[in-house]
Write an enzyme that holds these catalytic residues in place. Structure first.
Site, PDB file in Angstrom:
ATOM      1  N   GLY A  14      10.940  21.369   2.659  1.00 42.02           N
ATOM      2  CA  GLY A  14      11.059  20.129   3.293  1.00 42.02           C
ATOM      3  C   GLY A  14      11.665  19.403   1.270  1.00 42.02           C
ATOM      4  O   GLY A  14      10.848  19.552   0.804  1.00 42.02           O
ATOM      5  N   LEU A  15      12.957  18.859   1.584  1.00 40.21           N
ATOM      6  CA  LEU A  15      13.601  18.949   0.339  1.00 40.21           C
ATOM      7  C   LEU A  15      13.974  17.441   0.282  1.00 40.21           C
ATOM      8  O   LEU A  15      14.704  17.253  -0.711  1.00 40.21           O
ATOM      9  CB  LEU A  15      14.679  20.194  -0.443  1.00 40.21           C
ATOM     10  CG  LEU A  15      13.766  21.104  -0.861  1.00 40.21           C
ATOM     11  CD1 LEU A  15      14.640  22.513  -0.923  1.00 40.21           C
ATOM     12  CD2 LEU A  15      12.498  21.256  -1.263  1.00 40.21           C
ATOM     13  N   MET A  18      10.831  12.983  -1.293  1.00 38.67           N
ATOM     14  CA  MET A  18       9.696  13.276  -2.106  1.00 38.67           C
ATOM     15  C   MET A  18       9.333  15.017  -2.316  1.00 38.67           C
ATOM     16  O   MET A  18       8.883  15.489  -3.181  1.00 38.67           O
ATOM     17  CB  MET A  18       8.783  12.889  -1.109  1.00 38.67           C
ATOM     18  CG  MET A  18       8.070  10.929  -0.672  1.00 38.67           C
ATOM     19  SD  MET A  18       8.425  10.457  -2.401  1.00 38.67           S
ATOM     20  CE  MET A  18       5.991  11.097  -2.231  1.00 38.67           C
ATOM     21  N   GLY A  19       9.862  16.223  -1.670  1.00 45.37           N
ATOM     22  CA  GLY A  19       9.732  17.363  -1.748  1.00 45.37           C
ATOM     23  C   GLY A  19      10.021  17.852  -3.095  1.00 45.37           C
ATOM     24  O   GLY A  19      10.510  18.192  -3.553  1.00 45.37           O
ATOM     25  N   SER A 138       0.047   8.752  -2.811  1.00 49.54           N
ATOM     26  CA  SER A 138       0.973   8.293  -3.152  1.00 49.54           C
ATOM     27  C   SER A 138       2.010   8.148  -4.896  1.00 49.54           C
ATOM     28  O   SER A 138       1.572   8.702  -5.742  1.00 49.54           O
ATOM     29  CB  SER A 138       0.128   7.315  -2.880  1.00 49.54           C
ATOM     30  OG  SER A 138       0.115   5.808  -3.549  1.00 49.54           O
ATOM     31  N   GLY A 140       5.431   7.345  -4.480  1.00 56.57           N
ATOM     32  CA  GLY A 140       6.797   7.186  -3.856  1.00 56.57           C
ATOM     33  C   GLY A 140       7.106   8.244  -4.499  1.00 56.57           C
ATOM     34  O   GLY A 140       7.378   9.690  -5.992  1.00 56.57           O
ATOM     35  N   LYS A 210      -5.817   8.071   2.706  1.00 52.89           N
ATOM     36  CA  LYS A 210      -4.577   7.357   2.238  1.00 52.89           C
ATOM     37  C   LYS A 210      -3.735   5.938   2.948  1.00 52.89           C
ATOM     38  O   LYS A 210      -3.128   5.162   2.672  1.00 52.89           O
ATOM     39  CB  LYS A 210      -3.301   8.410   2.182  1.00 52.89           C
ATOM     40  CG  LYS A 210      -1.470   8.217   1.707  1.00 52.89           C
ATOM     41  CD  LYS A 210      -2.033   7.601   0.417  1.00 52.89           C
ATOM     42  CE  LYS A 210      -0.495   6.657   0.361  1.00 52.89           C
ATOM     43  NZ  LYS A 210       0.525   6.816   1.251  1.00 52.89           N
ATOM     44  N   HIS A 213      -5.715   2.922   1.696  1.00 55.75           N
ATOM     45  CA  HIS A 213      -4.331   2.786   0.455  1.00 55.75           C
ATOM     46  C   HIS A 213      -3.396   2.067   1.179  1.00 55.75           C
ATOM     47  O   HIS A 213      -3.311   0.732   0.874  1.00 55.75           O
ATOM     48  CB  HIS A 213      -4.466   4.339  -0.525  1.00 55.75           C
ATOM     49  CG  HIS A 213      -3.288   3.509  -0.731  1.00 55.75           C
ATOM     50  ND1 HIS A 213      -1.404   3.798  -0.676  1.00 55.75           N
ATOM     51  CD2 HIS A 213      -2.959   4.005  -2.535  1.00 55.75           C
ATOM     52  CE1 HIS A 213      -1.255   3.571  -1.582  1.00 55.75           C
ATOM     53  NE2 HIS A 213      -1.964   3.507  -3.455  1.00 55.75           N
ATOM     54  N   GLU A 217      -2.474  -1.781   0.136  1.00 58.31           N
ATOM     55  CA  GLU A 217      -0.785  -1.659  -0.587  1.00 58.31           C
ATOM     56  C   GLU A 217       0.018  -3.679   0.538  1.00 58.31           C
ATOM     57  O   GLU A 217       0.522  -4.231  -0.640  1.00 58.31           O
ATOM     58  CB  GLU A 217      -0.042  -1.093  -0.619  1.00 58.31           C
ATOM     59  CG  GLU A 217       1.092  -1.338  -0.198  1.00 58.31           C
ATOM     60  CD  GLU A 217       2.499   1.125  -0.639  1.00 58.31           C
ATOM     61  OE1 GLU A 217       1.700   1.619  -0.069  1.00 58.31           O
ATOM     62  OE2 GLU A 217       3.146   1.300  -0.006  1.00 58.31           O
ATOM     63  N   TYR A 218       0.030  -3.187   2.287  1.00 55.94           N
ATOM     64  CA  TYR A 218       0.409  -4.168   2.388  1.00 55.94           C
ATOM     65  C   TYR A 218      -0.231  -5.382   2.222  1.00 55.94           C
ATOM     66  O   TYR A 218       0.687  -6.187   1.995  1.00 55.94           O
ATOM     67  CB  TYR A 218       0.015  -3.660   4.074  1.00 55.94           C
ATOM     68  CG  TYR A 218       1.369  -2.823   4.596  1.00 55.94           C
ATOM     69  CD1 TYR A 218       1.399  -1.274   3.927  1.00 55.94           C
ATOM     70  CD2 TYR A 218       2.250  -3.737   6.105  1.00 55.94           C
ATOM     71  CE1 TYR A 218       2.651  -0.710   5.407  1.00 55.94           C
ATOM     72  CE2 TYR A 218       2.801  -2.484   6.880  1.00 55.94           C
ATOM     73  CZ  TYR A 218       2.612  -0.697   6.343  1.00 55.94           C
ATOM     74  OH  TYR A 218       3.895  -0.034   7.067  1.00 55.94           O
ATOM     75  N   HIS A 481     -24.086 -12.497  30.600  1.00 59.77           N
ATOM     76  CA  HIS A 481     -23.719 -11.600  29.208  1.00 59.77           C
ATOM     77  C   HIS A 481     -25.293 -11.181  27.920  1.00 59.77           C
ATOM     78  O   HIS A 481     -24.945 -10.456  27.906  1.00 59.77           O
ATOM     79  CB  HIS A 481     -22.594 -11.302  28.832  1.00 59.77           C
ATOM     80  CG  HIS A 481     -21.280 -11.353  29.268  1.00 59.77           C
ATOM     81  ND1 HIS A 481     -20.871 -10.215  30.308  1.00 59.77           N
ATOM     82  CD2 HIS A 481     -20.223 -12.008  29.650  1.00 59.77           C
ATOM     83  CE1 HIS A 481     -20.241 -10.197  30.516  1.00 59.77           C
ATOM     84  NE2 HIS A 481     -19.422 -11.316  30.303  1.00 59.77           N
TER      85      HIS A 481
HETATM   86  C1  6PG Z   1       2.678   5.618  -1.176  1.00 57.66           C
HETATM   87  C2  6PG Z   1       3.233   4.308  -0.913  1.00 57.66           C
HETATM   88  C3  6PG Z   1       5.073   5.783   0.619  1.00 57.66           C
HETATM   89  C4  6PG Z   1       4.891   4.552   1.557  1.00 57.66           C
HETATM   90  C5  6PG Z   1       4.990   3.982   2.192  1.00 57.66           C
HETATM   91  C6  6PG Z   1       4.740   2.172   2.750  1.00 57.66           C
HETATM   92  O1  6PG Z   1       1.961   5.146  -1.337  1.00 57.66           O
HETATM   93  O2  6PG Z   1       3.260   5.753  -2.492  1.00 57.66           O
HETATM   94  O3  6PG Z   1       2.615   3.970  -0.111  1.00 57.66           O
HETATM   95  O4  6PG Z   1       3.033   5.894   1.501  1.00 57.66           O
HETATM   96  O5  6PG Z   1       6.307   3.629   0.641  1.00 57.66           O
HETATM   97  O6  6PG Z   1       5.136   4.960   3.452  1.00 57.66           O
HETATM   98  O7  6PG Z   1       5.849   2.597   3.609  1.00 57.66           O
HETATM   99  P1  6PG Z   1       6.360   0.991   5.012  1.00 57.66           P
HETATM  100  O8  6PG Z   1       5.876  -0.502   3.799  1.00 57.66           O
HETATM  101  O9  6PG Z   1       7.586   0.978   4.999  1.00 57.66           O
HETATM  102  O10 6PG Z   1       5.429   1.468   5.863  1.00 57.66           O
END
Ligand code: 6PG
Length: 509
Positions: A14-15, A18-19, A138, A140, A210, A213, A217-218, A481
């Site tokens: 897988g290239l 990320m790969g 994680s 990117g 992850k 994580h 992140e969201y 209940h």
């Molecule tokens: C990371 C990111 C990475 C990616 C996610 C989020 O830790 O490098 O979280 O895994 O950006 O897939 O993507 P979405 O915002 O599309 O859910």
């Protein structure tokens, strides 16, 4: 590869973005890589980049045109890293590798954003055929290239074999300052420093961590977006002014990669129109699903991750663009009056505290969720270590994570981050501003779903008696209940016969 060329250390399947970057990172760290992708153009691309970057060094990455060739080019027992989309592609590659002659002591490492429960099933189903191991990644594209944060889990023997590889390619943190040791120079990996890769636990645990994580992140991203929205719409600031506010915030406790890149996005003008780029980017957010998985898991386990869930809902609501456009013409909001410069600065300061307190709640929820999942699945998660490997390389990297490590070092069995002395003090000191900031938002009609949910979480968590007493009364009224009493032992259940005139109390055994 001629017959005299030594066998490669690691196979890479897988290239894609990320790969390819993981492959170059491996090569920088002295590992020779046998690379395969169904798309031959991607193989050519990694070979060309290796040639351009390796300078005087000998070839480090070697092309393979089939799974069989990949195995033939590798040292035994084989070590193969997969960077393929999560889901069916992982199983398809594994089956192909088995067909090509994978042996029981060979290791295959999935690096995708796989669903943690799929990993548990895969480890079991491939047992005896090869060792299925995973490391969540994680950071990117740039992280993969120059040092990601890695969350490996699975078979202990596989970990003993792959540990030096993963620690070499991971991001590094200065052990003295706790700050990331950045390196962006191809061919010169950062060798010193604390690696952002540690063994998380049995199969599935690394991908669960992850997933959380990503849920955090969201939430982090949504909190910054809510702050941007308020500054833009309520205070009338331009994107560039907001960028400089974020740059100021980045000097304090909110210092993080996500604040930094938000400022960069806000400073950017559109090359086509010259307008701020945010004004030409369509306001509908995408998602690949990891935040959703976190919210679903929190509901299943029964531990609140409201700030994270609201961030997922905010993305969903953003995608209702057509309806929102219609609604904007029908539903009115409050009229926004201009405010003085002094009031504006005070509102910005309050907003800073609101983002900070909400961020603490989002992390408290994420760590609480991991704690509950660990108890349910019998994982021995080291939360201080998890916060440590998130200090560099990953998307949520932030100075703040050191405070989380410190909290778990003070008490490894901490019930909730909010109960740690440092975080409790931060929240107690800043909550007045947090509340005022949300009142500001409501007054101006600016939606702040993650920040308001965080405050409700804080207020619920610190409340000794919640209205769930009335709720239990309601449940007993319409469904028998039953309820427990504050003055009786917890094993006893009670019911009131609500339909009878004298409403007798019964104790049920
Ligand atoms: C990371 C990111 C990475 C990616 C996610 C989020 O830790 O490098 O979280 O895994 O950006 O897939 O993507 P979405 O915002 O599309 O859910």
């Amino acid at each position: 590869m001629s017959n005299s060329t030594p066998l490669c250390d690691i196979g890479l399947v897988g290239l894609g973005v990320m790969g390819k970057n993981l492959g170059l990172n491996l090569a920088d760290n002295g590992y020779s890589v046998a690379a395969f992708d169904l798309d031959h153009a991607k193989i050519d691309a990694i070979l060309a980049q290796d040639e351009a970057e390796r300078g005087e060094q000998a070839q480090r990455i070697f092309a393979c045109s089939s799974f069989t060739e990949l195995l033939n080019k590798l040292k035994k027992p084989h070590l193969i890293i997969l960077s393929v989309p999560a889901g069916a592609a992982v199983d398809s590659v594994c089956e192909n590798l088995i067909g090509a002659g994978l042996q029981p002591d060979d290791i295959v490492v999935d690096t995708g954003n796989s669903l943690w429960s799929d990993t548990v099933e895969r480890e079991a189903s491939y047992k005896g055929k090869f060792i299925f191991f995973t490391t969540a990644v994680s950071g990117g594209e740039v992280g993969a290239r120059f040092g990601p944060s890695l969350m490996p889990s699975g078979d202990r023997y596989a970990w003993s074999r792959i540990e030096p590889v993963l620690q070499a390619i991971s991001a590094k943190v200065d052990p003295e300052t706790g700050l990331p040791l950045e390196n962006r120079t191809p061919g010169q990996p950062v060798k010193e420093g604390d690696p952002c890769a540690c063994y998380i636990g049995p199969a599935g645990s690394g991908h669960y961590v992850k997933m959380v994580h990503n849920g955090i992140e969201y939430a982090d991203m949504q909190l910054i977006c809510e702050a941007y929205h308020f500054l833009r719409e309520a205070l009338g600031m331009s994107p560039k002014e907001i960028a400089s506010t974020f740059r100021e915030w980045n000097k304090g406790p909110l210092n993080s990669y996500l604040i930094e890149i938000s400022a960069e996005v806000l400073e950017q003008d559109d090359p086509l129109t010259g307008k701020p780029i945010v004004d030409v980017i369509l306001d509908t957010a995408g998602q690949k699903g990891t935040g959703l998985w976190t919210a679903v898991s929190s509901l299943q386990i029964g531990t609140p991750a409201t700030t994270i869930a609201q961030a997922v809902y905010a993305r969903a609501l953003s995608s209702l663009k057509t309806q929102r456009v219609k609604a904007a013409a029908i539903l009115s909001g409050p009229k926004v009056d201009a405010i003085s410069e002094e009031e504006k600065q005070a509102a910005i300061a309050r907003l800073h505290d609101a983002v900070y307190c909400s961020k603490i709640c989002a992390y408290a929820q994420g760590f609480d969720l991991m704690k509950m999942a660990a108890a349910e699945h019998n994982w021995d998660l080291d939360f201080a270590a998890i916060a440590k490997i998130w200090r560099a390389g990953c998307i949520i990297r932030a100075v703040f994570l050191q405070s989380i490590t410190d909290a778990y070092n003070r008490d490894e069995n901490l019930d909730n981050l909010l109960l740690d002395s440092f975080f409790a003090e931060q929240l107690n000191n800043s909550q007045a501003a947090w509340r005022e900031a949300l009142i500001d938002g409501m007054k101006f009609g600016i939606p702040m779903p993650s920040m308001t949910s965080a405050l409700s979480y804080f207020d619920s968590y610190r409340t000794e008696t919640l209205p769930a007493n009335l709720l239990q009364g309601q449940r007993d009224f319409f469904g028998a209940h039953t309820f427990k009493r504050v003055d009786q032992k917890s094993s006893s259940n009670f019911h009131i016969e609500w339909s009878l005139p004298d409403r007798p109390l019964q104790e049920l055994k």
